[in-house]
Design a protein around this motif. Structure first.
Motif, PDB file in Angstrom:
ATOM      1  N   ALA A  10       0.846  -1.197   0.000  1.00 12.37           N
ATOM      2  CA  ALA A  10       0.000   0.000   0.000  1.00 12.37           C
ATOM      3  C   ALA A  10       0.874   1.238   0.000  1.00 12.37           C
ATOM      4  CB  ALA A  10      -0.916  -0.006   1.216  1.00 12.37           C
ATOM      5  N   VAL A  11       0.332   2.302  -0.570  1.00 18.35           N
ATOM      6  CA  VAL A  11       1.079   3.544  -0.680  1.00 18.35           C
ATOM      7  C   VAL A  11       0.121   4.733  -0.659  1.00 18.35           C
ATOM      8  CG1 VAL A  11       1.070   3.463  -3.229  1.00 18.35           C
ATOM      9  CG2 VAL A  11       2.827   4.784  -2.040  1.00 18.35           C
ATOM     10  N   VAL A  12       0.551   5.794  -0.011  1.00 15.68           N
ATOM     11  CA  VAL A  12      -0.146   7.077  -0.099  1.00 15.68           C
ATOM     12  C   VAL A  12       0.471   7.816  -1.278  1.00 15.68           C
ATOM     13  CG1 VAL A  12      -0.553   9.305   1.023  1.00 15.68           C
ATOM     14  CG2 VAL A  12      -0.627   7.192   2.377  1.00 15.68           C
ATOM     15  N   ILE A  13      -0.359   8.224  -2.224  1.00 17.83           N
ATOM     16  CA  ILE A  13       0.147   8.961  -3.385  1.00 17.83           C
ATOM     17  C   ILE A  13      -0.276  10.419  -3.267  1.00 17.83           C
ATOM     18  CG2 ILE A  13       0.403   7.101  -5.051  1.00 17.83           C
ATOM     19  CD1 ILE A  13      -2.405   7.669  -6.040  1.00 17.83           C
ATOM     20  N   ASP A  14       0.685  11.304  -3.439  1.00 22.76           N
ATOM     21  CA  ASP A  14       0.337  12.721  -3.375  1.00 22.76           C
ATOM     22  C   ASP A  14       0.077  13.252  -4.782  1.00 22.76           C
ATOM     23  OD1 ASP A  14       2.816  13.364  -4.530  1.00 22.76           O
ATOM     24  OD2 ASP A  14       3.367  14.774  -2.966  1.00 22.76           O
ATOM     25  N   VAL A  47      -5.310   7.944  -0.448  1.00 25.82           N
ATOM     26  CA  VAL A  47      -5.215   9.399  -0.598  1.00 25.82           C
ATOM     27  C   VAL A  47      -6.087  10.071   0.453  1.00 25.82           C
ATOM     28  CG1 VAL A  47      -4.763   9.308  -3.096  1.00 25.82           C
ATOM     29  CG2 VAL A  47      -7.118   9.536  -2.287  1.00 25.82           C
ATOM     30  N   PRO A  48      -5.681  11.265   0.902  1.00 27.72           N
ATOM     31  CA  PRO A  48      -6.594  12.051   1.727  1.00 27.72           C
ATOM     32  C   PRO A  48      -7.672  12.644   0.817  1.00 27.72           C
ATOM     33  CG  PRO A  48      -4.539  13.240   1.393  1.00 27.72           C
ATOM     34  CD  PRO A  48      -4.380  11.907   0.736  1.00 27.72           C
ATOM     35  N   ASP A  49      -8.800  13.027   1.378  1.00 28.24           N
ATOM     36  CA  ASP A  49      -9.903  13.499   0.550  1.00 28.24           C
ATOM     37  C   ASP A  49      -9.590  14.766  -0.245  1.00 28.24           C
ATOM     38  OD1 ASP A  49      -9.969  15.030   2.879  1.00 28.24           O
ATOM     39  OD2 ASP A  49     -12.001  14.451   3.430  1.00 28.24           O
ATOM     40  N   GLY A 114      -1.103  16.387   5.388  1.00 30.11           N
ATOM     41  CA  GLY A 114      -2.187  15.406   5.322  1.00 30.11           C
ATOM     42  C   GLY A 114      -1.726  14.096   4.707  1.00 30.11           C
ATOM     43  N   TYR A 115      -0.888  14.179   3.663  1.00 32.38           N
ATOM     44  CA  TYR A 115      -0.337  12.976   3.044  1.00 32.38           C
ATOM     45  C   TYR A 115       0.596  12.258   4.021  1.00 32.38           C
ATOM     46  CZ  TYR A 115      -2.014  14.911  -1.383  1.00 32.38           C
ATOM     47  OH  TYR A 115      -2.800  15.417  -2.381  1.00 32.38           O
ATOM     48  N   LEU A 116       1.423  13.042   4.668  1.00 32.22           N
ATOM     49  CA  LEU A 116       2.385  12.501   5.630  1.00 32.22           C
ATOM     50  C   LEU A 116       1.660  11.820   6.790  1.00 32.22           C
ATOM     51  CD1 LEU A 116       5.494  12.651   5.842  1.00 32.22           C
ATOM     52  CD2 LEU A 116       5.189  14.689   7.252  1.00 32.22           C
ATOM     53  N   LEU A 126       4.938   6.343   1.439  1.00 35.16           N
ATOM     54  CA  LEU A 126       4.510   7.595   0.811  1.00 35.16           C
ATOM     55  C   LEU A 126       5.213   7.721  -0.533  1.00 35.16           C
ATOM     56  CD1 LEU A 126       3.206  10.505   0.990  1.00 35.16           C
ATOM     57  CD2 LEU A 126       5.403  11.223   1.947  1.00 35.16           C
ATOM     58  N   ALA A 127       4.462   8.107  -1.559  1.00 31.66           N
ATOM     59  CA  ALA A 127       5.035   8.389  -2.882  1.00 31.66           C
ATOM     60  C   ALA A 127       4.840   9.874  -3.170  1.00 31.66           C
ATOM     61  CB  ALA A 127       4.360   7.553  -3.958  1.00 31.66           C
ATOM     62  N   SER A 128       5.944  10.565  -3.403  1.00 33.72           N
ATOM     63  CA  SER A 128       5.882  12.003  -3.659  1.00 33.72           C
ATOM     64  C   SER A 128       7.126  12.456  -4.405  1.00 33.72           C
ATOM     65  CB  SER A 128       5.786  12.772  -2.333  1.00 33.72           C
ATOM     66  OG  SER A 128       5.789  14.163  -2.568  1.00 33.72           O
ATOM     67  N   PHE A 129       6.962  13.500  -5.224  1.00 32.37           N
ATOM     68  CA  PHE A 129       8.097  14.172  -5.854  1.00 32.37           C
ATOM     69  C   PHE A 129       8.393  15.494  -5.141  1.00 32.37           C
ATOM     70  CE2 PHE A 129       6.646  11.718  -9.683  1.00 32.37           C
ATOM     71  CZ  PHE A 129       7.762  10.916  -9.753  1.00 32.37           C
TER      72      PHE A 129
END
Length: 150
Positions: A10-14, A47-49, A114-116, A126-129
């Protein structure tokens, strides 16, 4: 919001990762591979809303700045709509207080925090650039996403 399916990564994508899916000047093979893994069901995306708002705003701003044609913005929204995501909804201000504290500690916007916070709360990567967000994740020892082997 249901919990993380422990049988799949699982991953949170920003929004910066999502933008790489539809902005030609931000294209990334890494982001495309993540999208492919999410669409195939091998990886679950969280993802957050606010994600839909933020991603659609990036597309609108790209059209205004002539980085994207209007018809391509529609394609971008179609891409976002096709991505199966688990959405962490916020119903009260109290629910986001931990993210607000993270924002103040790490010098982030509350949006980025929120992503963090979601990654920290769900104990997933977490996936982010976004450099500041990545740096904050590293400081908090939150795992950063690496693609799943084929």
């Amino acid at each position: 919001m249901s919990g993380v399916d422990k049988k799949r990564p699982a991953v949170v994508i920003d929004a910066s990762v999502a933008a790489a899916w539809y902005l030609p000047d931000e294209h990334s093979d890494w982001a495309e591979e993540l999208l492919s893994q999410i669409l195939s069901g091998r990886v679950q995306a969280w993802v957050p809303d606010l994600w839909f708002w933020e991603c659609s705003n990036i597309a609108v701003q790209a059209v205004r700045r002539q980085r994207l044609k209007a018809q391509d913005a529609k394609r971008a929204l179609d891409i976002l709509d096709a991505v199966p995501v688990q959405v962490a909804n916020t119903e009260t201000l109290e629910e986001i207080l931990p993210a607000i504290h993270l924002a103040m500690e790490a010098g982030l916007t509350t949006y980025d925090a929120g992503y963090l916070y979601l990654a920290k709360k769900q104990k997933i990567a977490l996936a982010s650039f976004d450099k500041a967000l990545v740096r904050a994740a590293q400081q908090l020892k939150i795992t950063l996403w690496t693609p799943v082997a084929q």
